[in-house]
Design a protein around this motif. Structure first.
Motif, PDB file in Angstrom:
ATOM      1  N   ALA A   1      -0.424   4.772  -8.759  1.00  0.00           N
ATOM      2  CA  ALA A   1      -1.682   5.413  -8.617  1.00  0.00           C
ATOM      3  C   ALA A   1      -2.826   4.737  -9.150  1.00  0.00           C
ATOM      4  O   ALA A   1      -4.032   4.300  -8.876  1.00  0.00           O
ATOM      5  CB  ALA A   1      -1.833   6.792  -8.930  1.00  0.00           C
ATOM      6  N   ILE A   2      -2.564   4.235 -10.601  1.00  0.00           N
ATOM      7  CA  ILE A   2      -3.688   3.806 -11.361  1.00  0.00           C
ATOM      8  C   ILE A   2      -4.067   2.294 -10.517  1.00  0.00           C
ATOM      9  O   ILE A   2      -5.325   1.837 -10.580  1.00  0.00           O
ATOM     10  CB  ILE A   2      -3.216   3.355 -12.837  1.00  0.00           C
ATOM     11  CG1 ILE A   2      -3.056   4.935 -13.274  1.00  0.00           C
ATOM     12  CG2 ILE A   2      -4.060   2.467 -13.537  1.00  0.00           C
ATOM     13  CD1 ILE A   2      -2.588   4.944 -15.067  1.00  0.00           C
ATOM     14  N   ILE A   3      -2.853   1.445 -10.306  1.00  0.00           N
ATOM     15  CA  ILE A   3      -3.175   0.222  -9.690  1.00  0.00           C
ATOM     16  C   ILE A   3      -3.903   0.432  -8.201  1.00  0.00           C
ATOM     17  O   ILE A   3      -4.884  -0.136  -8.331  1.00  0.00           O
ATOM     18  CB  ILE A   3      -1.886  -0.426  -9.383  1.00  0.00           C
ATOM     19  CG1 ILE A   3      -1.201  -0.624 -10.728  1.00  0.00           C
ATOM     20  CG2 ILE A   3      -2.127  -1.756  -8.653  1.00  0.00           C
ATOM     21  CD1 ILE A   3       0.165  -1.550 -10.384  1.00  0.00           C
ATOM     22  N   VAL A   4      -3.423   1.507  -7.372  1.00  0.00           N
ATOM     23  CA  VAL A   4      -4.362   1.403  -6.203  1.00  0.00           C
ATOM     24  C   VAL A   4      -5.686   1.990  -6.520  1.00  0.00           C
ATOM     25  O   VAL A   4      -6.880   1.447  -6.034  1.00  0.00           O
ATOM     26  CB  VAL A   4      -3.574   2.485  -5.322  1.00  0.00           C
ATOM     27  CG1 VAL A   4      -4.557   2.895  -4.318  1.00  0.00           C
ATOM     28  CG2 VAL A   4      -2.437   2.143  -4.641  1.00  0.00           C
TER      29      VAL A   4
ATOM     30  N   THR B   1       4.701   7.632  -2.910  1.00  0.00           N
ATOM     31  CA  THR B   1       4.324   6.573  -3.353  1.00  0.00           C
ATOM     32  C   THR B   1       3.837   5.559  -2.134  1.00  0.00           C
ATOM     33  O   THR B   1       2.704   5.037  -2.178  1.00  0.00           O
ATOM     34  CB  THR B   1       5.427   5.715  -3.979  1.00  0.00           C
ATOM     35  OG1 THR B   1       5.874   6.787  -5.097  1.00  0.00           O
ATOM     36  CG2 THR B   1       5.013   4.365  -4.706  1.00  0.00           C
ATOM     37  N   TYR B   2       4.681   5.618  -1.090  1.00  0.00           N
ATOM     38  CA  TYR B   2       4.140   4.685   0.049  1.00  0.00           C
ATOM     39  C   TYR B   2       2.988   5.248   0.743  1.00  0.00           C
ATOM     40  O   TYR B   2       1.967   4.489   1.044  1.00  0.00           O
ATOM     41  CB  TYR B   2       5.379   5.028   1.287  1.00  0.00           C
ATOM     42  CG  TYR B   2       6.612   4.310   0.810  1.00  0.00           C
ATOM     43  CD1 TYR B   2       6.855   3.798  -0.502  1.00  0.00           C
ATOM     44  CD2 TYR B   2       7.741   4.773   1.611  1.00  0.00           C
ATOM     45  CE1 TYR B   2       7.983   3.266  -0.564  1.00  0.00           C
ATOM     46  CE2 TYR B   2       8.996   4.340   1.288  1.00  0.00           C
ATOM     47  CZ  TYR B   2       9.166   3.542   0.127  1.00  0.00           C
ATOM     48  OH  TYR B   2      10.649   3.069  -0.090  1.00  0.00           O
TER      49      TYR B   2
ATOM     50  N   ALA C   1      -2.687   4.530   1.667  1.00  0.00           N
ATOM     51  CA  ALA C   1      -3.996   4.932   1.822  1.00  0.00           C
ATOM     52  C   ALA C   1      -4.960   3.963   0.983  1.00  0.00           C
ATOM     53  O   ALA C   1      -6.007   4.077   1.515  1.00  0.00           O
ATOM     54  CB  ALA C   1      -4.194   6.555   1.129  1.00  0.00           C
ATOM     55  N   GLY C   2      -4.352   3.331   0.058  1.00  0.00           N
ATOM     56  CA  GLY C   2      -5.126   2.383  -0.447  1.00  0.00           C
ATOM     57  C   GLY C   2      -5.536   1.433   0.496  1.00  0.00           C
ATOM     58  O   GLY C   2      -6.837   0.772   0.314  1.00  0.00           O
ATOM     59  N   PHE C   3      -4.359   0.798   1.097  1.00  0.00           N
ATOM     60  CA  PHE C   3      -5.061  -0.327   2.154  1.00  0.00           C
ATOM     61  C   PHE C   3      -5.870   0.010   3.293  1.00  0.00           C
ATOM     62  O   PHE C   3      -6.690  -0.596   3.660  1.00  0.00           O
ATOM     63  CB  PHE C   3      -3.733  -0.779   2.666  1.00  0.00           C
ATOM     64  CG  PHE C   3      -2.839  -1.767   1.682  1.00  0.00           C
ATOM     65  CD1 PHE C   3      -3.634  -2.952   1.422  1.00  0.00           C
ATOM     66  CD2 PHE C   3      -1.783  -1.455   1.134  1.00  0.00           C
ATOM     67  CE1 PHE C   3      -3.020  -3.945   0.596  1.00  0.00           C
ATOM     68  CE2 PHE C   3      -1.069  -2.470   0.363  1.00  0.00           C
ATOM     69  CZ  PHE C   3      -1.875  -3.737   0.131  1.00  0.00           C
TER      70      PHE C   3
ATOM     71  N   LEU D   1     -12.477   7.318  -2.955  1.00  0.00           N
ATOM     72  CA  LEU D   1     -11.299   7.790  -3.024  1.00  0.00           C
ATOM     73  C   LEU D   1     -10.888   8.979  -2.403  1.00  0.00           C
ATOM     74  O   LEU D   1      -9.570   9.748  -2.272  1.00  0.00           O
ATOM     75  CB  LEU D   1     -11.042   8.433  -4.617  1.00  0.00           C
ATOM     76  CG  LEU D   1     -10.977   7.266  -5.740  1.00  0.00           C
ATOM     77  CD1 LEU D   1     -10.697   7.541  -7.220  1.00  0.00           C
ATOM     78  CD2 LEU D   1      -9.733   6.189  -5.612  1.00  0.00           C
ATOM     79  N   GLN D   2     -11.693   9.501  -1.387  1.00  0.00           N
ATOM     80  CA  GLN D   2     -11.423  10.579  -0.651  1.00  0.00           C
ATOM     81  C   GLN D   2     -10.131  10.568   0.160  1.00  0.00           C
ATOM     82  O   GLN D   2      -9.314  11.492  -0.098  1.00  0.00           O
ATOM     83  CB  GLN D   2     -12.506  10.717   0.471  1.00  0.00           C
ATOM     84  CG  GLN D   2     -13.544  11.677   0.216  1.00  0.00           C
ATOM     85  CD  GLN D   2     -14.834  11.579   1.176  1.00  0.00           C
ATOM     86  OE1 GLN D   2     -14.611  10.929   2.209  1.00  0.00           O
ATOM     87  NE2 GLN D   2     -15.897  12.448   1.181  1.00  0.00           N
ATOM     88  N   ASN D   3     -10.037   9.457   0.657  1.00  0.00           N
ATOM     89  CA  ASN D   3      -8.710   9.343   1.674  1.00  0.00           C
ATOM     90  C   ASN D   3      -7.470   9.381   0.939  1.00  0.00           C
ATOM     91  O   ASN D   3      -6.557  10.230   1.105  1.00  0.00           O
ATOM     92  CB  ASN D   3      -8.890   7.815   2.274  1.00  0.00           C
ATOM     93  CG  ASN D   3      -8.162   7.829   3.504  1.00  0.00           C
ATOM     94  OD1 ASN D   3      -7.771   9.001   3.867  1.00  0.00           O
ATOM     95  ND2 ASN D   3      -8.460   6.842   4.428  1.00  0.00           N
ATOM     96  N   VAL D   4      -7.531   8.792  -0.308  1.00  0.00           N
ATOM     97  CA  VAL D   4      -6.269   8.787  -1.115  1.00  0.00           C
ATOM     98  C   VAL D   4      -5.984  10.100  -1.787  1.00  0.00           C
ATOM     99  O   VAL D   4      -4.865  10.862  -1.573  1.00  0.00           O
ATOM    100  CB  VAL D   4      -6.376   7.675  -2.357  1.00  0.00           C
ATOM    101  CG1 VAL D   4      -4.867   7.555  -3.075  1.00  0.00           C
ATOM    102  CG2 VAL D   4      -6.623   6.301  -1.760  1.00  0.00           C
ATOM    103  N   THR D   5      -7.016  10.848  -2.238  1.00  0.00           N
ATOM    104  CA  THR D   5      -6.925  12.005  -2.875  1.00  0.00           C
ATOM    105  C   THR D   5      -6.483  13.033  -1.897  1.00  0.00           C
ATOM    106  O   THR D   5      -5.432  13.988  -2.157  1.00  0.00           O
ATOM    107  CB  THR D   5      -7.999  12.428  -3.874  1.00  0.00           C
ATOM    108  OG1 THR D   5      -9.398  12.163  -2.829  1.00  0.00           O
ATOM    109  CG2 THR D   5      -8.285  11.817  -5.152  1.00  0.00           C
ATOM    110  N   PHE D   6      -7.265  12.958  -0.714  1.00  0.00           N
ATOM    111  CA  PHE D   6      -6.892  13.914   0.186  1.00  0.00           C
ATOM    112  C   PHE D   6      -5.479  14.145   0.876  1.00  0.00           C
ATOM    113  O   PHE D   6      -4.859  14.972   0.850  1.00  0.00           O
ATOM    114  CB  PHE D   6      -7.752  14.018   1.594  1.00  0.00           C
ATOM    115  CG  PHE D   6      -9.272  14.457   1.178  1.00  0.00           C
ATOM    116  CD1 PHE D   6      -9.640  14.872   0.160  1.00  0.00           C
ATOM    117  CD2 PHE D   6     -10.238  14.470   1.978  1.00  0.00           C
ATOM    118  CE1 PHE D   6     -10.935  15.254  -0.248  1.00  0.00           C
ATOM    119  CE2 PHE D   6     -11.501  14.815   2.079  1.00  0.00           C
ATOM    120  CZ  PHE D   6     -12.030  15.102   0.745  1.00  0.00           C
TER     121      PHE D   6
END
Lengths: 205, 192, 220
Positions: C18-21, A73-74, A79-81, B71-76
């Motif tokens: 995951a959905i929110i992000v 989760t973290y 990664a989002g930020f 979304l590359q970064n998150v998915t990778f």
């Protein structure tokens, strides 16, 4: 929690528990993008943004996340930020984004950020978490800027892109902006800091 | 032919650790002894190769066709994290002795920027699947090489008289600097 | 066992996060992607105007080059003056340098005999040596350079003919890489450029978006 004041939570990241020179976290960006002062500053600020935002969110949702999945989760939050920071740089500071290249997305795996989320933010309330993360970010930034300044002066003869010495007076030490220079300058910097720390410890005896 | 060039380039000429500063944390942390360095290197190479293949598929079959590069970064990173978890469970079940020697390194690999970096570079340079695979193997090999060289030097350093202030991390960084200088000799041989 | 600690709980938390992000990122991307695209266009425009100084505007022509697996989508840019008359062509050339690929924008004059300019767009050559290819003294050698029969180079001496450049001392590989890449790209694109001169591809003029920053000198 109350045992430590907010002030000391803030300052510990800057010096006593500095992520780079004391804890040796986040070495990859500290070495890779410290070839000029501007790059160091940009990387430092981007990482500060990520560590502060991620720590605040982690602190807010810390009671909602089951322990077993907290690390993934973290990572998603971080990664989002990081992606936000990356897109922001690309949109508003294209030149900076270009010179930092793929090292912006790599902030995700900067152990310093995960470390703050896991060891501090997940156990504290919002305010201390923000203060702690901010201190860590500042501590990270100043080291990057100092290493960047040293490498830029010696390696290109300039500082913040302003030419200090012309090439006729001073031949730049090209090695300083190359990878080898990064390792050597950071190594010597930590060595010098250790020297003064040892000196102080001797005196105290 | 190009796959061999990609391999050599990632392993030696543009070594991930010494030229791109990826995977510095384990490089400094797990290079005290030769055998642990070797094990860490193998574990990383294994995950890196798998990660290179899987992130290539995700990137080229999902992210690029649907125009989702952000979304590359998150998915990778999620892929790598779950991959490490899977590998850990798999090794634990099938080969307890291997788990004993590699197990403790696996969680560390998640935050090894070399793997995410490899996946990002792979996407950036638009490698084909085969090239990507060799890039993964080469990157892992280069990482192992750097780690083993470093561990070899550090074992010798135990007997050297290092100035008090330089003991530990500073000395390691200085040695890494020398290694990087040595690897610069390979620069320019290949540019894939 | 509470819901939070059950598998369903874990999956719910992960999915929600995951959905929110994902949606925040998608929203932000929608917001900034026009700007990112505009930055890219502005950079392209700046590069084209710097290698085609006479051009006041340009038209992008998309090409399909090669057959089968070697098929590539390339672009050439036709530079035009105020009266929409062609003044030359610009195109991107790319080739392996010392460390990694070197990408440059090249301008060709309208009689397709000499270059009007060359600008390095991307390079990570050795600082202090190879990266001089991206600096004015080297780049200016390509202004007015004849491309026929082919561009050549010479070391440590002033150029001897008008299709020759002087390689940078200590950075021959980087200099030669550019010459090679240019010759190759020119060979590939020349038929298309000649064809376009004979039968100009008519392209609807795009509606000018918000003013893009004026081309300005990047060098300090």
């Amino acid at each position: 929690m109350a045992s430590r004041s907010l002030y000391s939570e803030f300052t510990k990241g800057i010096w006593k528990e500095n992520p780079v020179i004391i804890l040796l976290l986040g070495m990859c960006p500290a070495l890779a993008v410290s070839n000029s002062a501007v790059n160091g500053l940009a990387m430092g600020l981007a990482s500060t943004f990520v560590v502060v935002s991620a720590s605040s969110i982690v602190s807010i949702i810390r009671r909602l996340v089951p322990a077993q999945v907290r690390i993934p989760t973290y990572i998603v939050i971080i990664a989002g930020f990081v992606t936000l920071a990356d897109l922001f740089l690309k949109a508003y500071f294209p030149a900076v984004a270009k010179s930092l290249g793929p090292y912006v997305p790599l902030i995700v795996v900067n152990c310093m950020i995960m470390g703050r989320a896991e060891f501090f933010a997940s156990k504290h309330t919002l305010l201390p978490a923000i203060v702690d993360a901010f201190g860590t970010g500042i501590g990270f930034t100043w080291v990057l800027v100092v290493v960047g300044v040293v490498r830029e002066i010696l390696g290109s003869g300039s500082i913040f892109n302003v030419m200090l010495m012309s090439e006729d007076v001073f031949t730049p030490w090209v090695v300083m902006i190359l990878p080898a220079g990064a390792f050597i300058s950071l190594g010597l910097m930590i060595g010098i800091i250790n020297y003064f720390k040892n000196l102080k410890a001797e005196r105290a005896k | 032919m190009t796959v061999i060039l990609v391999f050599l380039s990632a392993a030696i000429v543009n070594n991930l650790v010494l030229a791109y500063f990826l995977g510095i944390c384990p490089f400094l942390g797990v290079s005290k002894r030769l055998d642990t360095a070797l094990n860490m290197g193998f574990a990383t190479t294994f995950v890196m190769t798998l990660a290179a293949a899987i992130t290539w598929l995700i990137n080229n079959l999902i992210l690029v066709p649907y125009d989702l590069p952000f979304l590359q970064n998150v998915t990778f990173i999620i892929t790598i994290a779950s991959l490490v978890q899977l590998v850990e469970m798999f090794i634990k079940k099938t080969s307890p002795p291997l788990y004993k020697s590699l197990g403790i390194f696996l969680p560390l690999i998640v935050t090894n920027c070399a793997i995410l970096g490899l996946a990002l570079f792979e996407a950036l340079r638009e490698y084909t699947f085969l090239e990507g695979l060799f890039f993964g193997v080469g990157g892992g090999f280069g990482f192992t090489l750097a780690l083993v060289l470093m561990a070899g030097i550090r074992e010798e350093l135990e007997f050297a008289e290092v100035p008090e202030s330089l003991k530990g991390a500073p000395m390691t960084l200085l040695v890494a600097g020398m290694l990087a200088l040595a690897f610069m000799g390979f620069a320019g041989l290949l540019s894939v | 066992m509470s819901f939070k600690e059950s598998s369903a709980g874990m999956i719910t938390v992960m999915t929600v996060v995951a959905i929110i992000v994902g949606s925040i990122l998608a929203g932000f991307y929608q917001m900034v992607s026009p700007r990112i695209e505009a930055n890219r266009l502005a950079e392209e425009k700046r590069a084209i105007f710097s290698v085609l100084p006479e051009a006041k505007d340009y038209v992008t022509i998309d090409l399909e080059v090669g057959e089968g697996d070697d098929k590539e989508s390339l672009m050439i840019f036709r530079g035009v003056d105020d009266d929409n008359a062609p003044v030359g062509y610009a195109f991107v050339s790319e080739g392996p340098g010392f460390a990694a690929a070197i990408v440059m924008m090249v301008g060709l004059n309208i009689n397709t005999e000499e270059l009007t300019g060359m600008k390095v767009l991307e390079q990570i050559e050795t600082p202090g040596l190879g990266n001089k290819i991206a600096m004015e003294p080297f780049e200016s050698q390509f202004r007015g350079l004849k491309i026929k029969p082919a561009i050549t180079y010479i070391k440590n001496k002033k150029p001897e003919s008008d299709n020759q450049i002087q390689a940078i001392t200590g950075a021959t590989i980087s200099s030669v890489a550019i010459v090679k890449a240019l010759n190759k790209t020119i060979k590939v694109l020349m038929p298309f450029i000649l064809e376009d001169i004979r039968n100009p591809v008519v392209i609807e003029r795009q509606v000018e978006e918000e003013a893009v920053p004026e081309p300005k000198e990047e060098e300090k």
